[in-house]
Design a protein around this motif. Structure first.
Motif, PDB file in Angstrom:
ATOM      1  N   ASP A  18      -3.306  63.467 -61.812  1.00 46.67           N
ATOM      2  CA  ASP A  18      -3.303  62.124 -60.628  1.00 46.67           C
ATOM      3  C   ASP A  18      -2.916  62.655 -59.462  1.00 46.67           C
ATOM      4  O   ASP A  18      -3.241  62.178 -58.391  1.00 46.67           O
ATOM      5  CB  ASP A  18      -2.655  60.966 -61.512  1.00 46.67           C
ATOM      6  CG  ASP A  18      -3.512  60.254 -62.364  1.00 46.67           C
ATOM      7  OD1 ASP A  18      -4.691  60.326 -62.542  1.00 46.67           O
ATOM      8  OD2 ASP A  18      -2.844  59.588 -63.385  1.00 46.67           O
ATOM      9  N   ASN A  19      -1.708  63.230 -59.410  1.00 42.57           N
ATOM     10  CA  ASN A  19      -0.969  63.597 -58.456  1.00 42.57           C
ATOM     11  C   ASN A  19      -1.831  64.768 -57.492  1.00 42.57           C
ATOM     12  O   ASN A  19      -1.625  64.777 -56.265  1.00 42.57           O
ATOM     13  CB  ASN A  19       0.618  64.290 -58.555  1.00 42.57           C
ATOM     14  CG  ASN A  19       1.512  63.209 -59.261  1.00 42.57           C
ATOM     15  OD1 ASN A  19       1.408  61.960 -58.792  1.00 42.57           O
ATOM     16  ND2 ASN A  19       2.328  63.642 -59.830  1.00 42.57           N
ATOM     17  N   THR A  21      -4.746  64.655 -56.936  1.00 39.74           N
ATOM     18  CA  THR A  21      -5.857  64.230 -56.117  1.00 39.74           C
ATOM     19  C   THR A  21      -5.318  64.147 -54.861  1.00 39.74           C
ATOM     20  O   THR A  21      -6.502  63.930 -53.901  1.00 39.74           O
ATOM     21  CB  THR A  21      -6.148  62.554 -56.762  1.00 39.74           C
ATOM     22  OG1 THR A  21      -5.224  61.877 -56.769  1.00 39.74           O
ATOM     23  CG2 THR A  21      -6.678  62.790 -58.240  1.00 39.74           C
ATOM     24  N   LYS A  22      -4.192  64.125 -54.460  1.00 38.34           N
ATOM     25  CA  LYS A  22      -3.886  64.073 -53.107  1.00 38.34           C
ATOM     26  C   LYS A  22      -4.094  65.269 -52.202  1.00 38.34           C
ATOM     27  O   LYS A  22      -4.360  65.494 -51.158  1.00 38.34           O
ATOM     28  CB  LYS A  22      -2.352  63.591 -52.765  1.00 38.34           C
ATOM     29  CG  LYS A  22      -2.085  62.112 -53.562  1.00 38.34           C
ATOM     30  CD  LYS A  22      -0.480  62.178 -53.461  1.00 38.34           C
ATOM     31  CE  LYS A  22      -0.312  60.826 -53.981  1.00 38.34           C
ATOM     32  NZ  LYS A  22       0.069  60.872 -55.625  1.00 38.34           N
ATOM     33  N   SER A  23      -4.181  66.416 -53.046  1.00 37.02           N
ATOM     34  CA  SER A  23      -4.324  67.745 -52.521  1.00 37.02           C
ATOM     35  C   SER A  23      -5.835  68.199 -52.548  1.00 37.02           C
ATOM     36  O   SER A  23      -6.304  69.092 -52.083  1.00 37.02           O
ATOM     37  CB  SER A  23      -3.345  68.631 -53.083  1.00 37.02           C
ATOM     38  OG  SER A  23      -2.262  68.386 -53.048  1.00 37.02           O
ATOM     39  N   CYS A  24      -6.533  67.678 -53.799  1.00 36.29           N
ATOM     40  CA  CYS A  24      -7.918  68.029 -54.163  1.00 36.29           C
ATOM     41  C   CYS A  24      -8.800  67.023 -53.842  1.00 36.29           C
ATOM     42  O   CYS A  24      -8.991  66.378 -54.762  1.00 36.29           O
ATOM     43  CB  CYS A  24      -8.087  68.765 -55.507  1.00 36.29           C
ATOM     44  SG  CYS A  24      -9.543  69.192 -56.119  1.00 36.29           S
ATOM     45  N   PRO A  25      -9.689  67.020 -52.862  1.00 40.42           N
ATOM     46  CA  PRO A  25     -10.780  65.855 -52.672  1.00 40.42           C
ATOM     47  C   PRO A  25     -11.877  65.903 -53.692  1.00 40.42           C
ATOM     48  O   PRO A  25     -12.391  64.729 -53.869  1.00 40.42           O
ATOM     49  CB  PRO A  25     -11.298  66.249 -51.231  1.00 40.42           C
ATOM     50  CG  PRO A  25     -10.903  67.596 -51.132  1.00 40.42           C
ATOM     51  CD  PRO A  25      -9.605  68.144 -51.724  1.00 40.42           C
ATOM     52  N   LYS A  28     -10.569  63.413 -57.517  1.00 36.04           N
ATOM     53  CA  LYS A  28     -10.362  62.208 -57.794  1.00 36.04           C
ATOM     54  C   LYS A  28     -11.862  61.525 -58.197  1.00 36.04           C
ATOM     55  O   LYS A  28     -11.999  60.662 -59.173  1.00 36.04           O
ATOM     56  CB  LYS A  28     -10.107  61.445 -56.517  1.00 36.04           C
ATOM     57  CG  LYS A  28      -9.918  59.684 -56.710  1.00 36.04           C
ATOM     58  CD  LYS A  28      -9.288  59.159 -55.748  1.00 36.04           C
ATOM     59  CE  LYS A  28      -8.953  57.758 -55.848  1.00 36.04           C
ATOM     60  NZ  LYS A  28     -10.012  57.065 -56.766  1.00 36.04           N
ATOM     61  N   ASN A 127      -1.564  73.009 -49.859  1.00 39.17           N
ATOM     62  CA  ASN A 127      -2.789  72.778 -49.663  1.00 39.17           C
ATOM     63  C   ASN A 127      -3.287  73.030 -48.458  1.00 39.17           C
ATOM     64  O   ASN A 127      -2.609  73.840 -47.651  1.00 39.17           O
ATOM     65  CB  ASN A 127      -2.960  71.070 -50.223  1.00 39.17           C
ATOM     66  CG  ASN A 127      -2.375  70.210 -49.063  1.00 39.17           C
ATOM     67  OD1 ASN A 127      -1.847  70.739 -47.953  1.00 39.17           O
ATOM     68  ND2 ASN A 127      -2.111  69.028 -49.573  1.00 39.17           N
ATOM     69  N   HIS A 129      -3.836  71.370 -45.941  1.00 39.49           N
ATOM     70  CA  HIS A 129      -2.998  71.031 -44.835  1.00 39.49           C
ATOM     71  C   HIS A 129      -1.424  71.391 -44.695  1.00 39.49           C
ATOM     72  O   HIS A 129      -0.861  70.916 -43.958  1.00 39.49           O
ATOM     73  CB  HIS A 129      -3.064  69.468 -45.036  1.00 39.49           C
ATOM     74  CG  HIS A 129      -4.089  68.836 -45.224  1.00 39.49           C
ATOM     75  ND1 HIS A 129      -5.199  68.876 -44.046  1.00 39.49           N
ATOM     76  CD2 HIS A 129      -4.754  67.963 -46.035  1.00 39.49           C
ATOM     77  CE1 HIS A 129      -6.180  68.250 -44.350  1.00 39.49           C
ATOM     78  NE2 HIS A 129      -6.027  67.653 -45.621  1.00 39.49           N
ATOM     79  N   MET A 133       1.842  71.410 -52.830  1.00 40.58           N
ATOM     80  CA  MET A 133       1.078  70.681 -54.076  1.00 40.58           C
ATOM     81  C   MET A 133       1.848  70.226 -55.140  1.00 40.58           C
ATOM     82  O   MET A 133       2.915  71.143 -55.452  1.00 40.58           O
ATOM     83  CB  MET A 133      -0.195  71.682 -54.507  1.00 40.58           C
ATOM     84  CG  MET A 133      -1.296  71.773 -53.264  1.00 40.58           C
ATOM     85  SD  MET A 133      -2.181  73.231 -53.565  1.00 40.58           S
ATOM     86  CE  MET A 133      -3.103  72.805 -55.007  1.00 40.58           C
TER      87      MET A 133
END
Length: 209
Positions: A18-19, A21-25, A28, A127, A129, A133
């Motif tokens: 779940d966490n 998903t912010k780094s891996c599009p 999600k 990540n 950006h 991660m």
């Protein structure tokens, strides 16, 4: 020796995904489509090289299963299908045990549109950006289909494989055929033959660097 604990879902790894998903599009939508399978393996060997070799053979077999399932899928389900192989082993085994299995698998399977992510327990990475991660709670290997428009950028350390990814197509080819064996023959192989074949693949991969 290894024990396949099978499909698994446990809180710590689910929270980690779940966490992530912010780094891996990619992750999600895969989770939203229920297209993520987590499989856990207990590795009982105490030797680093045996752990590494077992991870390779488990991952190769899982990749073949992945290819078989993928052929039956369509649309988003096919694109998003993702398998995580979670490896549990003696905490005294130090080092990046996924490095060589991951590299050999990339050489074998990029041309059929399969890509891998390697995540060592406790590793810290940034990540795209430059943001930190989540740290993986378990060593695991992620298997998914190549997204040609996006994945070439992940091959900066292996630029020779970019063309394989961009032109990849799965026509059911046997990736071990160039080595004089067939994937279908792997399970009955003795440990000695597996050891020798892994060493051959390891040497082949090393020469490609």
């Amino acid at each position: 020796m290894s024990l396949d604990i099978g499909n698994t879902s446990f809180t710590e790894f689910d929270s980690y995904l779940d966490n992530m998903t912010k780094s891996c599009p990619f992750l999600k939508p895969a989770l939203d489509y229920n297209s993520v399978i987590n499989k856990r393996f207990q590795l009982n060997d105490k030797n680093y090289k045996k752990i590494e070799e077992n991870i390779f053979w488990i991952s190769l077999q899982a990749t073949e299963e992945f290819r078989n399932v993928r052929r039956a899928l369509t649309g988003q389900k096919k694109t998003l299908f993702n398998v995580n192989l979670i490896f549990i082993y003696d905490e005294g085994i130090k080092g990046n045990v996924l490095d060589w299995p991951h590299y050999i698998l990339k050489l074998l399977y990029s041309k059929v549109g399969v890509v891998y992510g390697k995540f060592h327990n406790g590793a810290l990475k940034t990540n795209r950006h430059g943001l930190l991660m989540p740290s993986p709670p378990f060593t695991h290997l992620a298997i998914r289909s190549a997204i040609k428009s996006k994945d070439a950028r992940f091959f900066n350390k292996t630029p020779d494989l970019v063309d394989d990814i961009l032109t990849s197509k799965d026509e059911r080819e046997d990736v071990l055929a160039p080595f004089g064996v067939s994937i279908s023959d792997i399970n009955p192989f003795s440990n000695k033959i597996r050891n020798e074949l892994y060493q051959e693949l390891y040497n082949w991969a090393k020469e490609s660097l």
